[in-house]
Design an enzyme around this catalytic site. Structure first.
Site, PDB file in Angstrom:
ATOM      1  N   SER A  87       0.863  -1.190   0.000  1.00 11.36           N
ATOM      2  CA  SER A  87       0.000   0.000   0.000  1.00 11.36           C
ATOM      3  C   SER A  87       0.890   1.228   0.000  1.00 11.36           C
ATOM      4  O   SER A  87       2.091   1.128   0.258  1.00 11.36           O
ATOM      5  CB  SER A  87      -0.884   0.009   1.249  1.00 11.36           C
ATOM      6  OG  SER A  87      -0.152   0.483   2.362  1.00 11.36           O
ATOM      7  N   ASP A  88       0.332   2.375  -0.269  1.00  8.88           N
ATOM      8  CA  ASP A  88       1.113   3.579  -0.037  1.00  8.88           C
ATOM      9  C   ASP A  88       1.003   3.906   1.456  1.00  8.88           C
ATOM     10  O   ASP A  88       0.213   3.315   2.183  1.00  8.88           O
ATOM     11  CB  ASP A  88       0.643   4.751  -0.912  1.00  8.88           C
ATOM     12  CG  ASP A  88       1.781   5.763  -1.109  1.00  8.88           C
ATOM     13  OD1 ASP A  88       2.772   5.713  -0.349  1.00  8.88           O
ATOM     14  OD2 ASP A  88       1.689   6.612  -2.016  1.00  8.88           O
ATOM     15  N   TRP A  89       1.795   4.846   1.900  1.00  7.55           N
ATOM     16  CA  TRP A  89       1.917   5.136   3.327  1.00  7.55           C
ATOM     17  C   TRP A  89       0.533   5.446   3.940  1.00  7.55           C
ATOM     18  O   TRP A  89      -0.066   6.494   3.645  1.00  7.55           O
ATOM     19  CB  TRP A  89       2.860   6.329   3.518  1.00  7.55           C
ATOM     20  CG  TRP A  89       3.078   6.705   4.938  1.00  7.55           C
ATOM     21  CD1 TRP A  89       2.172   7.260   5.799  1.00  7.55           C
ATOM     22  CD2 TRP A  89       4.281   6.558   5.689  1.00  7.55           C
ATOM     23  NE1 TRP A  89       2.728   7.466   7.022  1.00  7.55           N
ATOM     24  CE2 TRP A  89       4.034   7.050   6.979  1.00  7.55           C
ATOM     25  CE3 TRP A  89       5.563   6.068   5.394  1.00  7.55           C
ATOM     26  CZ2 TRP A  89       5.000   7.064   7.985  1.00  7.55           C
ATOM     27  CZ3 TRP A  89       6.526   6.089   6.386  1.00  7.55           C
ATOM     28  CH2 TRP A  89       6.249   6.579   7.664  1.00  7.55           C
ATOM     29  N   GLY A  90       0.064   4.529   4.765  1.00  6.38           N
ATOM     30  CA  GLY A  90      -1.212   4.754   5.459  1.00  6.38           C
ATOM     31  C   GLY A  90      -2.428   4.738   4.554  1.00  6.38           C
ATOM     32  O   GLY A  90      -3.528   5.091   4.994  1.00  6.38           O
ATOM     33  N   SER A  91      -2.281   4.322   3.293  1.00  6.71           N
ATOM     34  CA  SER A  91      -3.405   4.488   2.360  1.00  6.71           C
ATOM     35  C   SER A  91      -4.559   3.534   2.645  1.00  6.71           C
ATOM     36  O   SER A  91      -5.678   3.782   2.207  1.00  6.71           O
ATOM     37  CB  SER A  91      -2.944   4.359   0.896  1.00  6.71           C
ATOM     38  OG  SER A  91      -2.525   3.045   0.619  1.00  6.71           O
TER      39      SER A  91
END
Ligand code: BGC
Length: 758
Positions: free
Chosen positions: A286-290
């Site tokens: 995932s992207d950061w915290g996405s």
């Protein structure tokens, strides 16, 4: 001695058989390990944490860091990012390997975007070289340095096509064109990963951000993307597909909504297209915290639902949302996430870890001696310099103001950026030492035959510029103007280094204006009024709209953010020790109001206003439709001429190939390189095709007076496109072919594509 063909074929066969048996062996090992894992340990592999404490000091006692530490010991962490240096990496790896039940090594990720400690040009700048070999080498050098510092996975390349100059992350991609973007994606993946992922000098690459992130509405970072199927398939997906075909080992999803669905929760993108149609067998992070951000989007009610949606959609690893580790086990037990999805994700992650050789030796990337030898080595600096020179684009050079004479010149060097050692590093340079770039001022002093007077003139930003801080760009201080103007008056030439600070583009750094930040435009005009012999050196991470400069300033050099060796590269170009050959990978607009501006547009039904005074055609009443500098534009200190455009036939059948050839001559007086570009226009089709599409290019070096015939091939791949169902189709009809040194003008011919053979 070259091997005879037969032996070579035999060797190739053995090589591919051995690759096959290696991968069979890996698959077996993955299955064996998977069968021993508890559900929590499996989910642990899908959990990625940011570096959270000084790993070489005592273990944290309380709070989040203590939890993370404990999770490492339990085998609930599969990867960490932003841990770097062999000592730190060894320390966290040791906990995973020696303290957890199964001892599964971590995969260590880091944003090695354009270099690790030795910084090469921003990716947009490298793309301006159109030199695939050089780009591949640059990625290989970055991999070498990062791998020596314990890292085995980079979150690069960003292969998002950029549609909007206001978007700060234009700097991180290959520009606006899917064909060039695909070629560059492949070069970067190859560079990072090499031929052998388990070699200690290569790292796994990551194609990001899947998909559509570069089409954010209004160019505002993290904003919504809404595109039709044809745009998705023809513009956005090709570089991702090319990365899969080049065996990229990982993908990252993103922060944006695509047509109403967060891409992190998009089953269509991740399971159906990527893992289904394209048969990608690596993993998606995932992207950061996405995953957690799907709650803010209004797609998930809470953390549990966000984890459920992401896992079911095929997002294999959770970067910093903490939701897989906290929610997934319960979701599996409740039957909301099928354990088969968990197994599939874990298989993918373990597969890449085996390929990296982490199970053979988890400390393979932790050799302190190698780290000392490789970090910041001369080899890396030389490569960064070479890439920097190749990335520079000569936008304008009236009356051959450039190159500068090496002796007897009084030069006024003006602009805060001219003396800045920090800005050229760009905004992605977490491992570089601050202010470690060579400035233009420093580099120009190597040319001792001239006198240099330096004046700052004006700042580019107010307050601190840094990785995490908001950067204010509207400084109003003009107190340095007088001194700058005086220096220009007394000089033969004024060299102004203006533009954006390295921290004014990049993630979270969108702009609504595309001019020079602060009072730099006024400074430019004041200096020009005192001495019109102005060379404008631009440093920026996105296209800028500078119509006044393009109209008035005689020489303009696009020097982006060129990394550690920036100043040397710029000075060598200014003095003609290097003949520039870069070409723009993005269109430069005349005004922010024209944005989005890209060369491969569609024709409207009212394309041109050739009747004076008539207003009903597709245009603006206060600005032309043309770019300031078009895609593909770039000059040299020599001149090139295109002639004798020839097609191998006037018609060709679907499935056959057409050869296009052109004579390229260096008509100037020095050796130089030119990027010969081929564009097509499919004149009518069931889904309207752009007025021009790049379908071939070649970087050619010619001595003064020398000619070469350049050949391009057009076949099924180049002549097909995706329809509104996302199917690749090729349709008979009339095509135009244009060949030249940019996306504007050039020699033109046409041919017919027929359904059956001639
Ligand atoms: C960016 C990614 C990056 C990640 C890890 C995110 O904010 O969008 O491109 O790889 O952070 O640093």
């Amino acid at each position: 001695m070259p091997l005879p063909i037969k032996m070579l074929a035999g060797a190739m066969l053995l090589f591919s058989l051995s690759l096959h048996s290696q991968s069979m062996e890996i698959e077996q090992k993955v299955e064996e390990l998977l069968s021993k894992m508890t559900l929590e340990e499996k989910i642990g592999q899908m959990n990625q944490y940011n570096g959270f404490w000084n790993a070489t000091g005592p273990a944290p006692q309380d709070g989040l860091a203590a939890d993370k530490y404990e999770h490492l010991q339990k085998g609930w962490v599969g990867s960490m990012l932003n841990v770097r240096g062999t000592e730190e990496v060894r320390a966290v790896q040791k906990i995973a390997v020696e303290e957890s039940r199964l001892g599964i090594p971590l995969i260590i990720g880091f944003d090695v975007i354009h270099g690790y400690k030795t910084i090469s040009p921003i990716p947009l700048a490298e793309s301006a070289s159109w030199d695939l070999e050089a780009i591949e080498k640059s990625a290989a050098m970055a991999a070498k340095e990062a791998a020596a510092a314990g890292i085995n996975w980079t979150f690069a390349p960003m292969v998002d096509i950029s549609r909007d100059a206001r978007w700060g992350r234009v700097m991180e991609g290959a520009g606006e064109d899917p064909y060039l973007g695909s070629k560059i994606a492949v070069a970067r993946v190859r560079g990072f990963q090499g031929d052998d992922l388990s070699s200690p000098g290569t790292i796994a690459a990551c194609a990001k951000h899947f998909a559509g992130y570069g089409f954010a509405e209004g160019g505002r970072d993290y904003n919504t993307t809404d595109v039709g199927t044809a745009t998705l398939y023809n513009q956005i997906l090709p570089p991702f597909k090319a990365a899969v075909d080049a065996n990229v080992r990982t993908f990252m999803n993103g922060f944006n909504l695509l047509n109403g669905v967060p891409v992190t929760g998009s089953k269509m993108l991740q399971r159906d297209i990527l893992k289904g149609e394209w048969k990608f067998d690596g993993f998606v992070v995932s992207d950061w915290g996405s995953i957690g951000e799907m709650i803010d989007h209004g797609y998930a009610a809470d953390g549990a639902q966000a984890a459920e949606l992401a896992a079911n959609a095929g997002s294999d690893m959770d970067m910093e949302s903490y939701l897989y580790v906290s929610e997934l086990a319960e979701l599996v037990r409740a039957g909301k996430v099928d354990e088969a999805h968990i197994d599939d994700a874990v298989r993918r992650i373990l597969r890449v870890k085996y390929e990296l050789g982490l199970f053979d030796d988890p400390y393979r990337y932790c050799d302190a001696e190698r780290e000392a030898e490789v970090t910041g080595s001369e080899e890396l600096e030389e490569a960064a310099l070479d890439m920097a020179r190749k990335s520079i684009v000569l936008l304008k050079n009236d009356n051959d103001l450039l190159p500068l004479a090496k002796t007897g010149q009084k030069i006024a060097l003006i602009g805060a950026l001219a003396a800045d050692n920090n800005s050229p590093l760009g905004s992605w340079r977490i491992a570089a030492e601050d202010s470690s770039a060579v400035s233009v001022l420093q580099a120009m002093q190597f040319y001792e035959g001239n006198t240099i007077t330096y004046e700052k003139g004006a700042d580019v930003a107010v307050g601190p510029v840094s990785f995490v801080m908001e950067t204010k760009i509207n400084t109003t201080d003009k107190s340095g103007f007088d001194a700058a103007v005086a220096a220009a008056k007394g000089a033969d030439v004024a060299v102004l280094v203006l533009g954006e600070h390295g921290f004014q583009s990049g993630e979270g750094r969108s702009r609504t204006e595309l001019g020079l930040p602060g009072v730099q435009q006024e400074l430019l005009e004041a200096v020009y009024a005192a001495n019109p012999n102005v060379v404008l050196v631009l440093q920026n991470g996105r296209p800028l709209a500078l119509p006044w400069a393009a109209e008035n300033v005689p020489a303009i050099v696009e020097a982006w953010h060129l990394g550690t060796m920036s100043g040397h590269a710029i000075a060598q170009v200014l003095y003609g020790d290097y003949n520039p050959s870069g070409k723009l990978p993005v269109s430069f607009p005349r005004s922010v109001g024209q944005v989005p501006m890209f060369y491969n547009q569609h024709s409207t039904g009212r394309p041109a206003g050739d009747q004076p005074g008539i207003v009903f055609w597709s245009h603006y009443i206060d600005e032309s439709n043309e770019p300031l500098f078009p895609f593909g534009h770039g000059l040299s200190y020599t001149d090139f001429e295109y002639s004798e455009l020839q097609l191998s036939s006037e018609s060709v059948a679907v499935g056959e190939e057409l050869t296009v050839s052109v004579k390229l001559t260096n008509t100037g007086s020095r050796k130089g390189k030119e990027v010969a570009q081929l564009y097509i226009h499919d004149r009518y089709a069931s889904v309207v095709r752009p007025v021009k599409e790049l379908k071939g290019f070649e970087l050619v070096e010619l001595e003064a007076g020398e000619s070469k015939t350049v050949e391009f091939t057009l076949g099924r791949e180049e002549l097909s496109f995706y329809n509104q169902k996302g199917e690749q189709v090729i349709e008979p009809g009339m095509f135009s072919v244009m060949v030249g040194g940019s996306s504007v003008g050039g020699l033109e011919a046409g041919f017919e594509l027929k359904a059956t053979e001639n």
